[in-house]
Design a protein around this motif. Structure first.
Motif, PDB file in Angstrom:
ATOM      1  N   GLN A  40       0.828  -1.208   0.000  1.00 16.64           N
ATOM      2  CA  GLN A  40       0.000   0.000   0.000  1.00 16.64           C
ATOM      3  C   GLN A  40       0.862   1.258   0.000  1.00 16.64           C
ATOM      4  O   GLN A  40       0.554   2.233  -0.688  1.00 16.64           O
ATOM      5  N   GLU A  57     -11.015   3.419  -8.128  1.00 17.66           N
ATOM      6  CA  GLU A  57     -10.563   2.154  -7.557  1.00 17.66           C
ATOM      7  C   GLU A  57     -11.584   1.082  -7.877  1.00 17.66           C
ATOM      8  O   GLU A  57     -12.776   1.236  -7.585  1.00 17.66           O
ATOM      9  N   CYS A  60     -12.806  -2.100  -4.240  1.00 21.90           N
ATOM     10  CA  CYS A  60     -12.366  -1.254  -3.120  1.00 21.90           C
ATOM     11  C   CYS A  60     -12.429  -1.932  -1.762  1.00 21.90           C
ATOM     12  O   CYS A  60     -11.874  -1.421  -0.788  1.00 21.90           O
ATOM     13  N   GLY A  63     -12.834  -0.025   1.760  1.00 26.37           N
ATOM     14  CA  GLY A  63     -12.492   1.373   1.560  1.00 26.37           C
ATOM     15  C   GLY A  63     -11.198   1.808   2.223  1.00 26.37           C
ATOM     16  O   GLY A  63     -10.922   2.999   2.310  1.00 26.37           O
ATOM     17  N   ALA A  66      -8.896   3.425  -0.482  1.00 25.16           N
ATOM     18  CA  ALA A  66      -9.572   4.631  -0.978  1.00 25.16           C
ATOM     19  C   ALA A  66      -9.461   5.761   0.044  1.00 25.16           C
ATOM     20  O   ALA A  66      -9.246   6.926  -0.317  1.00 25.16           O
ATOM     21  N   VAL A  77     -11.667  10.541  -5.222  1.00 27.22           N
ATOM     22  CA  VAL A  77     -11.682   9.082  -5.368  1.00 27.22           C
ATOM     23  C   VAL A  77     -13.106   8.572  -5.589  1.00 27.22           C
ATOM     24  O   VAL A  77     -14.015   8.911  -4.824  1.00 27.22           O
ATOM     25  N   ALA A  79     -14.741   4.986  -5.498  1.00 22.82           N
ATOM     26  CA  ALA A  79     -14.483   3.605  -5.104  1.00 22.82           C
ATOM     27  C   ALA A  79     -15.593   2.704  -5.622  1.00 22.82           C
ATOM     28  O   ALA A  79     -16.773   3.066  -5.546  1.00 22.82           O
ATOM     29  N   THR A  80     -15.228   1.543  -6.144  1.00 22.56           N
ATOM     30  CA  THR A  80     -16.226   0.630  -6.695  1.00 22.56           C
ATOM     31  C   THR A  80     -15.941  -0.800  -6.268  1.00 22.56           C
ATOM     32  O   THR A  80     -14.794  -1.168  -5.997  1.00 22.56           O
ATOM     33  N   ASP A  81     -16.990  -1.605  -6.238  1.00 20.36           N
ATOM     34  CA  ASP A  81     -16.862  -3.013  -5.883  1.00 20.36           C
ATOM     35  C   ASP A  81     -18.113  -3.735  -6.376  1.00 20.36           C
ATOM     36  O   ASP A  81     -19.169  -3.115  -6.535  1.00 20.36           O
ATOM     37  N   THR A  90     -17.650   1.131   2.549  1.00 21.40           N
ATOM     38  CA  THR A  90     -16.836   2.233   2.032  1.00 21.40           C
ATOM     39  C   THR A  90     -17.574   3.555   2.158  1.00 21.40           C
ATOM     40  O   THR A  90     -16.992   4.580   2.552  1.00 21.40           O
ATOM     41  N   ALA A  97     -18.942   5.738  -3.397  1.00 19.62           N
ATOM     42  CA  ALA A  97     -18.733   4.351  -3.799  1.00 19.62           C
ATOM     43  C   ALA A  97     -19.935   3.842  -4.575  1.00 19.62           C
ATOM     44  O   ALA A  97     -21.072   4.215  -4.291  1.00 19.62           O
TER      45      ALA A  97
END
Length: 236
Positions: A40, A57, A60, A63, A66, A77, A79-81, A90, A97
Motif C-alpha cells: 500500500q 478504484e 475497493c 475502503g 480509498a 476518489v 471507489a467501486t466493488d 466504504t 462508492a
C-alpha cells in the motif's frame, strides 16, 4: 491461494467478500511493515509522484486504500466493488462508492488520471476485458496501479493444511506479461510482508478462504511467522 481459492466463481466470491468482517480478518493477519515498505505504501508513493487528481478504484473492499488516497493525496476518489456490503462499508467512511462490474465500467473514455486495483484482478471473470476497460477510462498518460500476490504467498501456511501454492490468472510471476497486452510501459516492485500469528489467528485467516481446511491446521503454541509474497505493478 490457489486458483480454486482465489478464482472467479460467484460462490467463492460471495463467501470471501459477502461481509466486511471476513476481509477485516484477512487484513489484520498481516503484521505492519516498516514505513514505506508495504504494498500500500509503495502504491501511494507511485500515485503521489504521478500527481493524480481523479482516481477510480476497482475492488475497493472496505475502503481502506480509498481512504488513504483521499486523506494522503487529496485525490477525488471514486471507489467501486461488485459487493453491495463492501460498497456500503466504504460509503460509511464518507467516500463516494458504487456497485459496478469491473468488466464493463460505466464511465466515459479518459475519465480518470489513475485507476487502482488492490488484490482483485485474480478474481475478475474476464481479465483482458477488465484491463481493456481500465485502459479505456484512463486519460492519456494516466497510470494504472495494481497489487497482487505471488506463487509463494503464505506458502508455509498452505503446506501445513495441504493446500497447493498459488496459481492465479494475475500474480507476481505473470502480471507483467498480462499487462503488456494492454499497456506499453509496465514496471514491477516486489513488496513482501509477514504475519506473526497465534494458532487461532492463523486458523481464522484460513477460514476466510477455505473454511473446511482451517480445522486441519496443526495446533501450535505461541506465535509463528508466515511469509507473504506481493508485487506492485505500475502500467502506463
Amino acid at each position: 491461494m490457489s486458483t480454486g481459492q482465489l478464482g472467479t466463481g460467484s460462490a467463492e466470491m460471495d463467501h470471501q467478500y459477502g461481509t466486511p468482517e471476513r476481509l477485516q480478518t484477512r487484513a489484520s493477519f498481516w503484521a505492519p511493515s516498516p514505513p514505506g515498505e508495504s504494498p500500500q505504501d509503495v502504491a501511494i508513493k507511485v500515485l503521489r509522484e504521478a500527481n493524480v487528481h481523479k482516481v477510480l478504484e476497482i475492488g475497493c473492499g472496505r475502503g481502506d486504500f480509498a481512504s488513504r488516497m483521499r486523506d494522503e493525496l487529496g485525490a477525488d476518489v471514486l471507489a467501486t466493488d461488485r459487493s453491495e456490503a463492501m460498497v456500503e462499508a466504504t460509503r460509511s467512511r464518507g467516500l463516494v462508492a458504487q456497485v459496478i462490474d469491473a468488466t464493463e465500467l460505466p464511465y466515459e473514455d479518459a475519465s480518470f488520471d489513475a485507476v487502482v486495483a488492490m488484490w482483485m484482478l485474480y478474481h475478475v471473470p474476464d481479465l483482458d476485458r477488465t484491463l481493456g476497460e481500465v485502459r479505456r477510462v484512463l486519460t492519456p498518460g494516466g497510470v494504472f496501479v495494481s497489487v497482487t500476490n505471488g506463487r509463494e504467498h503464505t506458502a508455509d501456511l498452505l503446506r501445513e493444511v495441504g493446500l497447493p501454492l498459488a496459481e492465479t490468472q494475475f500474480m507476481t510471476e505473470n502480471g507483467e506479461e498480462v499487462l503488456r497486452r494492454h499497456f506499453d510501459d509496465v514496471a514491477r516492485t516486489i513488496a513482501n510482508g509477514k504475519a506473526v500469528a497465534d494458532h487461532a489467528t492463523a486458523r481464522a485467516y484460513l477460514s476466510t478462504f477455505v473454511p473446511e481446511v482451517a480445522d486441519q491446521l496443526p495446533v501450535y503454541d505461541g506465535e509463528r511467522t508466515f511469509t507473504g509474497s506481493s508485487a506492485v505493478f505500475v502500467a502506463r
